[in-house]
Design an enzyme around this catalytic site. Structure first.
Site, PDB file in Angstrom:
ATOM      1  N   GLU A 105       0.821  -1.206   0.000  1.00 32.75           N
ATOM      2  CA  GLU A 105       0.000   0.000   0.000  1.00 32.75           C
ATOM      3  C   GLU A 105       0.859   1.262   0.000  1.00 32.75           C
ATOM      4  O   GLU A 105       0.421   2.322  -0.430  1.00 32.75           O
ATOM      5  CB  GLU A 105      -0.910  -0.015   1.249  1.00 32.75           C
ATOM      6  CG  GLU A 105      -2.368   0.237   0.925  1.00 32.75           C
ATOM      7  CD  GLU A 105      -3.272   0.039   2.128  1.00 32.75           C
ATOM      8  OE1 GLU A 105      -4.044  -0.927   2.092  1.00 32.75           O
ATOM      9  OE2 GLU A 105      -3.211   0.814   3.093  1.00 32.75           O
TER      10      GLU A 105
ATOM     11  N   HIS B 293       7.339 -27.105  -0.731  1.00 35.53           N
ATOM     12  CA  HIS B 293       6.662 -28.248  -1.343  1.00 35.53           C
ATOM     13  C   HIS B 293       5.511 -27.791  -2.236  1.00 35.53           C
ATOM     14  O   HIS B 293       4.706 -28.607  -2.681  1.00 35.53           O
ATOM     15  CB  HIS B 293       6.175 -29.196  -0.245  1.00 35.53           C
ATOM     16  CG  HIS B 293       7.328 -29.722   0.575  1.00 35.53           C
ATOM     17  ND1 HIS B 293       7.886 -30.951   0.383  1.00 35.53           N
ATOM     18  CD2 HIS B 293       8.069 -29.127   1.561  1.00 35.53           C
ATOM     19  CE1 HIS B 293       8.906 -31.126   1.220  1.00 35.53           C
ATOM     20  NE2 HIS B 293       9.028 -30.022   1.951  1.00 35.53           N
TER      21      HIS B 293
ATOM     22  N   LYS C 242     -14.252   0.598  -3.472  1.00 38.90           N
ATOM     23  CA  LYS C 242     -15.324   1.052  -2.568  1.00 38.90           C
ATOM     24  C   LYS C 242     -16.385   1.827  -3.350  1.00 38.90           C
ATOM     25  O   LYS C 242     -17.578   1.641  -3.133  1.00 38.90           O
ATOM     26  CB  LYS C 242     -14.753   1.956  -1.471  1.00 38.90           C
ATOM     27  CG  LYS C 242     -13.924   1.217  -0.438  1.00 38.90           C
ATOM     28  CD  LYS C 242     -13.514   2.152   0.683  1.00 38.90           C
ATOM     29  CE  LYS C 242     -12.437   1.518   1.529  1.00 38.90           C
ATOM     30  NZ  LYS C 242     -11.790   2.454   2.435  1.00 38.90           N
TER      31      LYS C 242
HETATM   32  O1  PA5 Z   1      -3.690   1.394   5.833  1.00 39.10           O
HETATM   33  C1  PA5 Z   1      -4.817   1.809   5.675  1.00 39.10           C
HETATM   34  O2  PA5 Z   1      -5.084   2.994   5.757  1.00 39.10           O
HETATM   35  C2  PA5 Z   1      -5.964   0.854   5.365  1.00 39.10           C
HETATM   36  O3  PA5 Z   1      -5.552  -0.453   5.223  1.00 39.10           O
HETATM   37  C3  PA5 Z   1      -6.961   0.903   6.495  1.00 39.10           C
HETATM   38  O4  PA5 Z   1      -6.329   0.508   7.678  1.00 39.10           O
HETATM   39  C4  PA5 Z   1      -8.172   0.009   6.214  1.00 39.10           C
HETATM   40  O5  PA5 Z   1      -8.758   0.341   4.977  1.00 39.10           O
HETATM   41  C5  PA5 Z   1      -9.200   0.145   7.319  1.00 39.10           C
HETATM   42  O6  PA5 Z   1      -9.593   1.479   7.434  1.00 39.10           O
HETATM   43  P1  PA5 Z   1     -10.307   2.026   8.728  1.00 39.10           P
HETATM   44  O7  PA5 Z   1      -9.398   1.847   9.876  1.00 39.10           O
HETATM   45  O8  PA5 Z   1     -10.578   3.459   8.425  1.00 39.10           O
HETATM   46  O9  PA5 Z   1     -11.572   1.227   8.889  1.00 39.10           O
END
Ligand code: PA5
Length: 445
Positions: A287, A308, A422
């Site tokens: 990310e 394996h 989303k």
């Molecule tokens: O790193 C990030 O920002 C995302 O992976 C969020 O942690 C994830 O989408 C969950 O978001 P939130 O904590 O707002 O529910």
């Protein structure tokens, strides 16, 4: 206290030191950005000194809440997804007994997870399982609006209120979210839940050393103070640029390999307890760096298990990979292979040896084979699986990620791509406010 170490010798066979050193100036700039809160995404640099700035009052408060849940519950369901789940899951899995889930909960509640998927069977079975159980909930969402945890929370909150009574349920629910914004904050305030804040300047995937990770880890019975101390030690060790800075070494090395065509990094462990550490790492690096059509693809394997299944590909597939190996120096327990008079399985040649000795030989043998097969190897040694080492490791990877992202030339602290699915999902679900998108997406079906 022993520290985690990095060894890049078996990667330098593939890219020479000059190519690695070519990234030194960018790495130094990246470290300066992180130290001085500047550069792309600097409003999300709160993780850099998070451990050292965590007060003893906050630690004591989290431990007290954890203790309250431990006494009142046999099961605590941690609801969250992505950065609001993976860090806690990684640390709990690494530190807990591998068969913890099958043990009686007496005095040591089991931490379960929900909201990390939209699996109907998963949620149905979880609700069924909890039907006759004393349980509590930690609901975690920085934005307070993420769909997956919101659905899980709605279901489990209703169940808890039904089983324990509405008033008792309030004391069994803890919310970790933004200080002011989001539906979860509003709900928590209205219901009077205990809450903890995720600071604005700490992104989800960098939040494991905040209450997001600390509370579930404490509920599972682990020492969050030692975890923080490990992270603080690594904060200090990686604050200044130079040869001693292992996060800088890692960041430069992986960028040099990437520039040389190694597009995939496989995080390798030889300890099944580290499976979810790899899942956490994949989010952290994927990310943070997968942007603007660039970035190393983060993959992972559990060895020797996956030798394996994936071993053939790693040994002889396309040569676009490198490995970063997590090697735990000392096991926490001893298991010696017994001698057998009949020796029908032919194993007497290793009788009297520890299982860990065999594992270490597997690691060395695999490293030699993979390096000879064209796979560069970075080795990270971890003294043992305990809170202090894990705190170091977490911070090492976070710092390495920040520096590496700056070397790559992206903003390591945003995640614009996560929004795409989303928008489509909301359009398809006909969420109010998404009417135009609903009409547009229906055209595509
Ligand atoms: O790193 C990030 O920002 C995302 O992976 C969020 O942690 C994830 O989408 C969950 O978001 P939130 O904590 O707002 O529910």
């Amino acid at each position: 206290m022993k520290s985690i170490e990095i060894n890049i010798k078996e990667a330098l066979r593939f890219v020479n030191a000059d190519k690695v050193n070519a990234f030194e100036a960018a790495a130094i700039q990246g470290i300066a950005n992180l130290n001085e809160t500047k550069g792309a995404g600097s409003d999300f640099h709160g993780w850099v000194n998070l451990a050292s700035e965590t007060t003893q009052e906050l630690v004591a408060d989290i431990n007290a809440t954890a203790q309250r849940l431990r006494e009142a519950c046999d099961y605590v369901v941690c609801i969250g997804i992505g950065g609001s789940y993976l860090g806690a899951k990684a640390v709990i899995e690494a530190l807990s007994n591998s068969f913890d889930a099958y043990m009686a909960p007496a005095g040591n509640p089991k931490v379960l997870f929900a909201g990390q998927n939209i699996g109907e069977d998963y949620l149905f079975e979880l609700q069924n399982f909890l039907a006759d159980k004393r349980f509590g909930i930690i609901v975690i969402s920085k934005s307070g609006t993420t769909t997956e945890p919101a659905i899980a929370f709605r279901l489990l909150k209703e169940q808890l209120e039904r089983q324990a009574g509405k008033d008792a349920a309030k004391s069994l629910i803890v919310a970790i979210t933004d200080e002011k914004r989001g539906a979860l904050r509003q709900l928590a305030n209205e219901e009077g839940y205990t809450t903890y804040v995720i600071a604005d300047n700490v992104g989800g995937r960098f939040s494991v050393l905040s209450p997001v990770g600390l509370l579930p880890i404490a509920v599972a019975g682990h020492d969050i103070n030692a975890l923080l101390q490990g992270a603080i030690a690594m904060e200090e060790a990686t604050r200044n640029p130079g040869e001693q800075n292992i996060a800088q070494t890692y960041a430069q090395m992986r960028n040099a390999l990437y520039a040389d065509g190694k597009k995939i990094e496989i995080l390798v462990n030889y300890n099944p307890k580290l499976h979810f550490l790899s899942e956490w790492w994949k989010q952290l690096y994927g990310e943070s760096e997968g942007k603007e059509n660039k970035g190393i693809f983060p993959a992972s394997v559990d060895l020797t298990t996956d030798l394996h299944s994936m071993g053939q590909w790693i040994q002889e597939g396309e040569r676009t990979i490198f490995e970063t190996v997590l090697s735990v120096e000392e096991s926490n327990h001893t298991c010696v292979i017994p001698s057998d008079e009949a020796n029908l399985d032919g194993l007497n040649y290793i009788a009297g040896k520890r299982v860990d000795y065999v594992n270490k030989m597997a690691e060395i043998g695999t490293r030699i084979a993979h390096v000879e097969g064209g796979v560069p190897n970075i080795r990270i040694s971890i003294p043992r699986l305990d809170e202090h080492s894990l705190g170091q490791l977490i911070y090492f990877f976070e710092k390495g990620c920040g520096i590496s992202g700056y070397i790559l030339g992206v903003n390591p602290f945003d995640q614009p791509g996560v929004e795409a699915y989303k928008k489509n999902m909301f359009a398809l679900l006909e969420k109010p406010g998404h009417e135009e998108a609903t009409a547009a997406i229906k055209e595509k079906l």
